[in-house]
Design a protein around this motif. Structure first.
Motif, mmCIF file in Angstrom:
data_model
loop_
_atom_site.group_PDB
_atom_site.id
_atom_site.type_symbol
_atom_site.label_atom_id
_atom_site.label_comp_id
_atom_site.label_asym_id
_atom_site.label_seq_id
_atom_site.Cartn_x
_atom_site.Cartn_y
_atom_site.Cartn_z
ATOM 1 N N MET A 128 0.829 -1.213 0.000
ATOM 2 C CA MET A 128 0.000 0.000 0.000
ATOM 3 C C MET A 128 0.862 1.262 0.000
ATOM 4 O O MET A 128 0.578 2.224 -0.726
ATOM 5 N N SER A 152 -6.511 1.537 -4.241
ATOM 6 C CA SER A 152 -7.827 0.942 -4.477
ATOM 7 C C SER A 152 -8.091 -0.076 -3.383
ATOM 8 O O SER A 152 -7.297 -0.985 -3.172
ATOM 9 N N VAL A 153 -9.213 0.087 -2.674
ATOM 10 C CA VAL A 153 -9.554 -0.794 -1.571
ATOM 11 C C VAL A 153 -10.830 -1.543 -1.921
ATOM 12 O O VAL A 153 -11.871 -0.933 -2.176
ATOM 13 N N GLY A 201 -12.794 -3.727 2.141
ATOM 14 C CA GLY A 201 -12.010 -3.050 3.177
ATOM 15 C C GLY A 201 -12.357 -3.431 4.592
ATOM 16 O O GLY A 201 -11.685 -2.998 5.538
ATOM 17 N N THR A 202 -13.397 -4.238 4.786
ATOM 18 C CA THR A 202 -13.794 -4.588 6.156
ATOM 19 C C THR A 202 -13.029 -5.795 6.687
ATOM 20 O O THR A 202 -13.123 -6.110 7.880
ATOM 21 N N GLN A 259 -8.530 -3.266 10.192
ATOM 22 C CA GLN A 259 -9.253 -3.543 8.964
ATOM 23 C C GLN A 259 -8.491 -2.889 7.807
ATOM 24 O O GLN A 259 -7.803 -1.878 7.989
ATOM 25 N N ILE A 260 -8.628 -3.468 6.628
ATOM 26 C CA ILE A 260 -7.896 -2.963 5.462
ATOM 27 C C ILE A 260 -8.229 -1.497 5.207
ATOM 28 O O ILE A 260 -7.348 -0.696 4.869
ATOM 29 N N LYS A 261 -9.476 -1.114 5.419
ATOM 30 C CA LYS A 261 -9.848 0.295 5.187
ATOM 31 C C LYS A 261 -9.172 1.219 6.210
ATOM 32 O O LYS A 261 -8.832 2.359 5.891
ATOM 33 N N GLU A 262 -8.972 0.725 7.436
ATOM 34 C CA GLU A 262 -8.264 1.518 8.441
ATOM 35 C C GLU A 262 -6.800 1.680 8.047
ATOM 36 O O GLU A 262 -6.222 2.770 8.182
ATOM 37 N N ALA A 322 -5.606 1.586 5.005
ATOM 38 C CA ALA A 322 -5.569 2.517 3.874
ATOM 39 C C ALA A 322 -5.653 3.963 4.358
ATOM 40 O O ALA A 322 -4.980 4.854 3.818
ATOM 41 N N VAL A 370 -7.667 7.588 -1.781
ATOM 42 C CA VAL A 370 -8.143 6.214 -1.593
ATOM 43 C C VAL A 370 -9.450 6.045 -2.348
ATOM 44 O O VAL A 370 -10.387 6.828 -2.164
ATOM 45 N N TYR A 381 -12.511 3.539 -2.862
ATOM 46 C CA TYR A 381 -13.174 2.371 -2.287
ATOM 47 C C TYR A 381 -14.138 1.761 -3.292
ATOM 48 O O TYR A 381 -14.810 2.480 -4.041
#
Length: 317
Positions: free
Chosen positions: A176, A187-188, A191-192, A227-230, A232, A243, A245
């Motif tokens: 990342m 690109s996510v 993301g959860t 979490q992946i979104k966190e 990112a 970012v 999503y």
């Protein structure tokens, strides 16, 4: 005094482990076939060898009080390139070790053995490996249960190992950060999904500092769960990238966040000294920003691409 054989010691985790062994003045040798490395320049005792060469290993291991076993085909994609080889290296070689060596063994497994979990998982939680990589690592754990063994189920590693070993750009924090700096965008997918994360140098510290401590069995090893979104969001804040999503599902179905209560109880690591994701982002950003890694998309930095290239040349067998 301990005398250690670091099997697979020329790799990513091995780089950090050997640096710490040097610092602690613990005598050791590295045994490695250089699957991922084109050369090994560190000035330590080095034995070129394959873990499937049991005759060579048997003559060698009798000289060591401890074995740190890092050798493996690592990652879901890399393991699928040659499933037969994966079974031989990740599983059969460990079975041979358990049957032929009765000193102290420290073995690196993976939190991927848990598969999909919504709840936090502990070492006693049911396992559900989704990939060949995780299945072979879980099988290897089983061979070591009756031995004087310490098994670390590692979270996803990140950061820079040492000045000699190749950086890995296929690990989520490193990947990342590199994309953020070279492409300006992340690109996510969804993301959860959760991932436990741990700096490669903290893995090394857990291995080396517990070599002679009276601890054995299985321990989760991670500094934090995100979490992946966190993740990112952290990378975006530190690099200024955008970012993007998408609700499209990512093909990797793993989802787990792990408890390290057992490791903390037994003082496997010191939570106050663990490196953060931010530390890892800064390390990779410095390498990329200063141009120390010129071709960030080079196959050599990605286990699966490197394995595919070797197979094309008949060398991944």
């Amino acid at each position: 005094m301990a005398k250690v054989l670091v099997v697979g010691g020329a790799g990513y985790i091995g780089g950090a482990v050997t640096e710490l062994l040097i610092a602690e003045k613990i005598p050791f040798s590295v045994y490695d076939s250089l699957v991922y490395e084109p050369h090994y320049l560190k000035k330590v005792d080095f034995v070129s060898g394959d873990v499937r060469d049991t005759a060579k290993l048997k003559a060698l291991i009798a000289n060591y009080t401890h074995v740190i076993w890092l050798a493996a085909i690592v990652g879901d994609g890399a393991c699928d390139v040659n499933p037969g080889l994966t079974g031989e290296v990740n599983q059969n070689a460990v079975k041979w070790l358990a049957e032929n060596y009765h000193g102290r063994i420290v073995f690196t497994s993976t939190c991927s053995v848990y598969g999909q979990y919504d709840a936090e998982v502990e070492e006693e939680s049911a396992v559900g490996p989704l990939s060949l990589y995780a299945k072979t690592k879980l099988a290897a754990e089983g061979f070591l249960q009756a031995e004087n063994s310490l098994i670390f189920r590692l979270g996803t590693a990140f950061g820079v190992s040492d000045t000699y070993s190749r950086p890995r750009m296929d690990l989520v924090v490193n990947y990342m950060t590199t994309n953020a700096l070279t492409k300006g965008e992340l690109s996510v997918f969804g993301g959860t999904q959760w991932r436990p994360l741990v700096h490669v140098k903290d893995i090394a510290e857990a291995i080396v500092h517990n070599l002679e401590r009276p601890v054995r069995g299985v321990y989760n090893l991670a500094a934090q769960n995100l979490q992946i979104k966190e993740l990112a969001g952290i990378v975006s804040k530190m690099t200024g990238c955008r970012v993007k999503y998408t609700e499209q599902k990512f093909q990797d179905q793993r989802n787990y966040h792990v408890s390290t209560k057992k490791a903390l109880r037994d003082e496997i690591f010191n939570p106050n000294t663990m490196r953060t994701v931010q530390d890892g982002v800064r390390e990779i950003a410095e390498l990329v920003g200063l141009g120390r890694i010129k071709q960030t998309e080079n196959d050599v930095y990605f286990n699966v691409r490197h394995a595919e290239r070797l197979k094309a040349y008949g060398q991944f067998a």
